[in-house]
Motif scaffolding. Structure first.
Motif, PDB file in Angstrom:
ATOM      1  N   SER A 141      23.726  27.416  53.949  1.00 48.65           N
ATOM      2  CA  SER A 141      24.230  28.153  52.800  1.00 48.65           C
ATOM      3  C   SER A 141      25.731  27.967  52.630  1.00 48.65           C
ATOM      4  CB  SER A 141      23.936  29.650  52.962  1.00 48.65           C
ATOM      5  OG  SER A 141      22.548  29.896  53.070  1.00 48.65           O
ATOM      6  N   LEU A 142      26.176  28.166  51.401  1.00 46.85           N
ATOM      7  CA  LEU A 142      27.590  28.201  51.061  1.00 46.85           C
ATOM      8  C   LEU A 142      27.787  29.227  49.960  1.00 46.85           C
ATOM      9  CD1 LEU A 142      28.950  24.523  50.682  1.00 46.85           C
ATOM     10  CD2 LEU A 142      29.730  26.253  52.325  1.00 46.85           C
ATOM     11  N   ARG A 143      28.967  29.825  49.927  1.00 45.00           N
ATOM     12  CA  ARG A 143      29.299  30.701  48.818  1.00 45.00           C
ATOM     13  C   ARG A 143      30.559  30.190  48.135  1.00 45.00           C
ATOM     14  NH1 ARG A 143      30.917  37.124  48.522  1.00 45.00           N
ATOM     15  NH2 ARG A 143      32.886  36.312  49.359  1.00 45.00           N
ATOM     16  N   LEU A 144      30.420  29.927  46.852  1.00 43.48           N
ATOM     17  CA  LEU A 144      31.566  29.530  46.039  1.00 43.48           C
ATOM     18  C   LEU A 144      32.166  30.758  45.367  1.00 43.48           C
ATOM     19  CD1 LEU A 144      30.153  26.342  44.263  1.00 43.48           C
ATOM     20  CD2 LEU A 144      31.250  26.534  46.504  1.00 43.48           C
ATOM     21  N   SER A 145      33.469  30.728  45.208  1.00 44.36           N
ATOM     22  CA  SER A 145      34.174  31.786  44.507  1.00 44.36           C
ATOM     23  C   SER A 145      34.982  31.177  43.373  1.00 44.36           C
ATOM     24  CB  SER A 145      35.123  32.544  45.444  1.00 44.36           C
ATOM     25  OG  SER A 145      34.429  33.144  46.512  1.00 44.36           O
ATOM     26  N   CYS A 146      35.169  31.953  42.326  1.00 51.11           N
ATOM     27  CA  CYS A 146      36.000  31.527  41.208  1.00 51.11           C
ATOM     28  C   CYS A 146      36.860  32.720  40.796  1.00 51.11           C
ATOM     29  CB  CYS A 146      35.140  31.069  40.041  1.00 51.11           C
ATOM     30  SG  CYS A 146      36.078  30.695  38.544  1.00 51.11           S
ATOM     31  N   ALA A 147      38.145  32.592  41.003  1.00 50.59           N
ATOM     32  CA  ALA A 147      39.073  33.652  40.654  1.00 50.59           C
ATOM     33  C   ALA A 147      39.685  33.373  39.296  1.00 50.59           C
ATOM     34  CB  ALA A 147      40.168  33.752  41.710  1.00 50.59           C
ATOM     35  N   ALA A 148      39.621  34.359  38.422  1.00 47.48           N
ATOM     36  CA  ALA A 148      40.177  34.229  37.071  1.00 47.48           C
ATOM     37  C   ALA A 148      41.484  34.994  36.969  1.00 47.48           C
ATOM     38  CB  ALA A 148      39.184  34.756  36.040  1.00 47.48           C
ATOM     39  N   SER A 149      42.428  34.435  36.285  1.00 47.61           N
ATOM     40  CA  SER A 149      43.688  35.111  36.024  1.00 47.61           C
ATOM     41  C   SER A 149      44.084  34.854  34.582  1.00 47.61           C
ATOM     42  CB  SER A 149      44.793  34.620  36.963  1.00 47.61           C
ATOM     43  OG  SER A 149      45.005  33.237  36.802  1.00 47.61           O
ATOM     44  N   GLY A 150      44.955  35.724  34.091  1.00 48.97           N
ATOM     45  CA  GLY A 150      45.389  35.598  32.706  1.00 48.97           C
ATOM     46  C   GLY A 150      44.730  36.676  31.868  1.00 48.97           C
ATOM     47  N   ARG A 151      43.577  36.346  31.314  1.00 49.73           N
ATOM     48  CA  ARG A 151      42.866  37.308  30.486  1.00 49.73           C
ATOM     49  C   ARG A 151      41.977  38.189  31.356  1.00 49.73           C
ATOM     50  NH1 ARG A 151      40.261  36.008  24.666  1.00 49.73           N
ATOM     51  NH2 ARG A 151      39.261  38.012  24.286  1.00 49.73           N
ATOM     52  N   THR A 152      41.773  39.434  30.923  1.00 51.53           N
ATOM     53  CA  THR A 152      40.952  40.368  31.693  1.00 51.53           C
ATOM     54  C   THR A 152      39.579  39.784  31.977  1.00 51.53           C
ATOM     55  OG1 THR A 152      42.056  42.218  30.655  1.00 51.53           O
ATOM     56  CG2 THR A 152      40.002  42.689  31.779  1.00 51.53           C
ATOM     57  N   GLY A 153      39.220  39.746  33.249  1.00 49.54           N
ATOM     58  CA  GLY A 153      37.959  39.139  33.632  1.00 49.54           C
ATOM     59  C   GLY A 153      36.744  39.815  33.063  1.00 49.54           C
ATOM     60  N   SER A 154      36.829  41.133  32.842  1.00 48.50           N
ATOM     61  CA  SER A 154      35.661  41.879  32.388  1.00 48.50           C
ATOM     62  C   SER A 154      35.279  41.552  30.949  1.00 48.50           C
ATOM     63  CB  SER A 154      35.894  43.379  32.523  1.00 48.50           C
ATOM     64  OG  SER A 154      37.007  43.766  31.742  1.00 48.50           O
ATOM     65  N   SER A 155      36.115  40.802  30.227  1.00 39.34           N
ATOM     66  CA  SER A 155      35.776  40.416  28.857  1.00 39.34           C
ATOM     67  C   SER A 155      35.152  39.033  28.803  1.00 39.34           C
ATOM     68  CB  SER A 155      37.029  40.436  27.979  1.00 39.34           C
ATOM     69  OG  SER A 155      37.909  39.386  28.344  1.00 39.34           O
ATOM     70  N   LEU A 156      35.025  38.410  29.952  1.00 40.28           N
ATOM     71  CA  LEU A 156      34.597  37.023  30.014  1.00 40.28           C
ATOM     72  C   LEU A 156      33.186  36.862  30.557  1.00 40.28           C
ATOM     73  CD1 LEU A 156      37.830  35.536  31.642  1.00 40.28           C
ATOM     74  CD2 LEU A 156      37.199  35.403  29.227  1.00 40.28           C
ATOM     75  N   ALA A 157      32.369  36.104  29.846  1.00 40.41           N
ATOM     76  CA  ALA A 157      31.142  35.599  30.434  1.00 40.41           C
ATOM     77  C   ALA A 157      31.538  34.422  31.324  1.00 40.41           C
ATOM     78  CB  ALA A 157      30.182  35.139  29.357  1.00 40.41           C
ATOM     79  N   MET A 158      30.845  34.262  32.444  1.00 44.75           N
ATOM     80  CA  MET A 158      31.223  33.238  33.421  1.00 44.75           C
ATOM     81  C   MET A 158      30.027  32.361  33.748  1.00 44.75           C
ATOM     82  SD  MET A 158      34.402  34.122  34.116  1.00 44.75           S
ATOM     83  CE  MET A 158      34.796  33.324  35.659  1.00 44.75           C
ATOM     84  N   GLY A 159      30.308  31.108  34.034  1.00 49.62           N
ATOM     85  CA  GLY A 159      29.238  30.191  34.382  1.00 49.62           C
ATOM     86  C   GLY A 159      29.649  29.212  35.461  1.00 49.62           C
ATOM     87  N   TRP A 160      28.643  28.621  36.071  1.00 53.77           N
ATOM     88  CA  TRP A 160      28.848  27.531  37.031  1.00 53.77           C
ATOM     89  C   TRP A 160      28.107  26.301  36.514  1.00 53.77           C
ATOM     90  CZ3 TRP A 160      32.096  27.562  41.095  1.00 53.77           C
ATOM     91  CH2 TRP A 160      32.534  28.793  41.599  1.00 53.77           C
ATOM     92  N   PHE A 161      28.780  25.181  36.592  1.00 52.55           N
ATOM     93  CA  PHE A 161      28.209  23.892  36.232  1.00 52.55           C
ATOM     94  C   PHE A 161      28.459  22.936  37.395  1.00 52.55           C
ATOM     95  CE2 PHE A 161      27.306  24.285  31.641  1.00 52.55           C
ATOM     96  CZ  PHE A 161      27.872  25.522  31.404  1.00 52.55           C
ATOM     97  N   ARG A 162      27.775  21.805  37.392  1.00 51.61           N
ATOM     98  CA  ARG A 162      28.018  20.820  38.445  1.00 51.61           C
ATOM     99  C   ARG A 162      27.849  19.416  37.891  1.00 51.61           C
ATOM    100  NH1 ARG A 162      22.656  21.935  42.269  1.00 51.61           N
ATOM    101  NH2 ARG A 162      21.098  21.051  40.833  1.00 51.61           N
ATOM    102  N   ARG A 163      28.569  18.498  38.548  1.00 57.10           N
ATOM    103  CA  ARG A 163      28.436  17.086  38.201  1.00 57.10           C
ATOM    104  C   ARG A 163      28.170  16.318  39.476  1.00 57.10           C
ATOM    105  NH1 ARG A 163      33.035  15.603  35.216  1.00 57.10           N
ATOM    106  NH2 ARG A 163      31.885  15.670  33.253  1.00 57.10           N
ATOM    107  N   ALA A 164      26.984  15.766  39.560  1.00 57.75           N
ATOM    108  CA  ALA A 164      26.624  14.915  40.692  1.00 57.75           C
ATOM    109  C   ALA A 164      27.126  13.500  40.440  1.00 57.75           C
ATOM    110  CB  ALA A 164      25.113  14.922  40.870  1.00 57.75           C
ATOM    111  N   PRO A 165      27.302  12.715  41.495  1.00 61.60           N
ATOM    112  CA  PRO A 165      27.781  11.339  41.321  1.00 61.60           C
ATOM    113  C   PRO A 165      26.915  10.548  40.356  1.00 61.60           C
ATOM    114  CG  PRO A 165      27.807  11.945  43.632  1.00 61.60           C
ATOM    115  CD  PRO A 165      27.114  13.061  42.911  1.00 61.60           C
ATOM    116  N   GLY A 166      27.543   9.965  39.352  1.00 59.39           N
ATOM    117  CA  GLY A 166      26.834   9.134  38.397  1.00 59.39           C
ATOM    118  C   GLY A 166      26.019   9.887  37.363  1.00 59.39           C
TER     119      GLY A 166
END
Length: 124
Positions: free
Chosen positions: A17-42
């Protein structure tokens, strides 16, 4: 403006297992929908998971359902991706994305802000 910084990537054996984190700064985080995407080689960048601004409206790509869990802590302006039972095919650069929205976007073009990405490598 919103700045996103991912962390938690690394090299892991299949089944672990692994846990990724994403910290947001600037605009209030509670107003933002958040997503994770990935790009595999090729390959093209693909949707992994997304969560609405209030922690509801959660969606997953079929390939990660039952293995990955997205969550958020608005007090910390942070979104997480808990990845379990990792497979070699999960190897990719993982990107965090954000968009000010009342709904949960699942398409790449619907997101306004992106992090730099964090590498996840799963060895067999």
């Amino acid at each position: 403006q919103v700045q996103l910084v991912e962390s938690g990537g690394g090299l892991v054996q299949a089944g672990k297992s692994l846990r990724l984190s994403c910290a947001a700064s600037g605009r209030t985080g509670s107003s933002l929908a958040m997503g994770w995407f990935r790009r595999a080689p090729g390959k093209e960048r693909e949707f992994v998971a997304a969560i609405g601004k209030n922690g509801d409206g959660i969606y997953y790509h079929d390939s990660v359902k039952g293995r990955f869990t997205i969550s958020r802590d608005n007090a910390k302006n942070t979104v997480y991706l808990q990845m379990s039972s990792l497979k070699p095919e999960d190897t990719a650069v993982y990107y965090c994305a954000a968009h000010p929205s009342d709904y949960t976007p699942v398409l790449e073009r619907q997101y306004s802000y992106w992090g730099q990405g964090t590498q996840v490598t799963v060895s067999s």
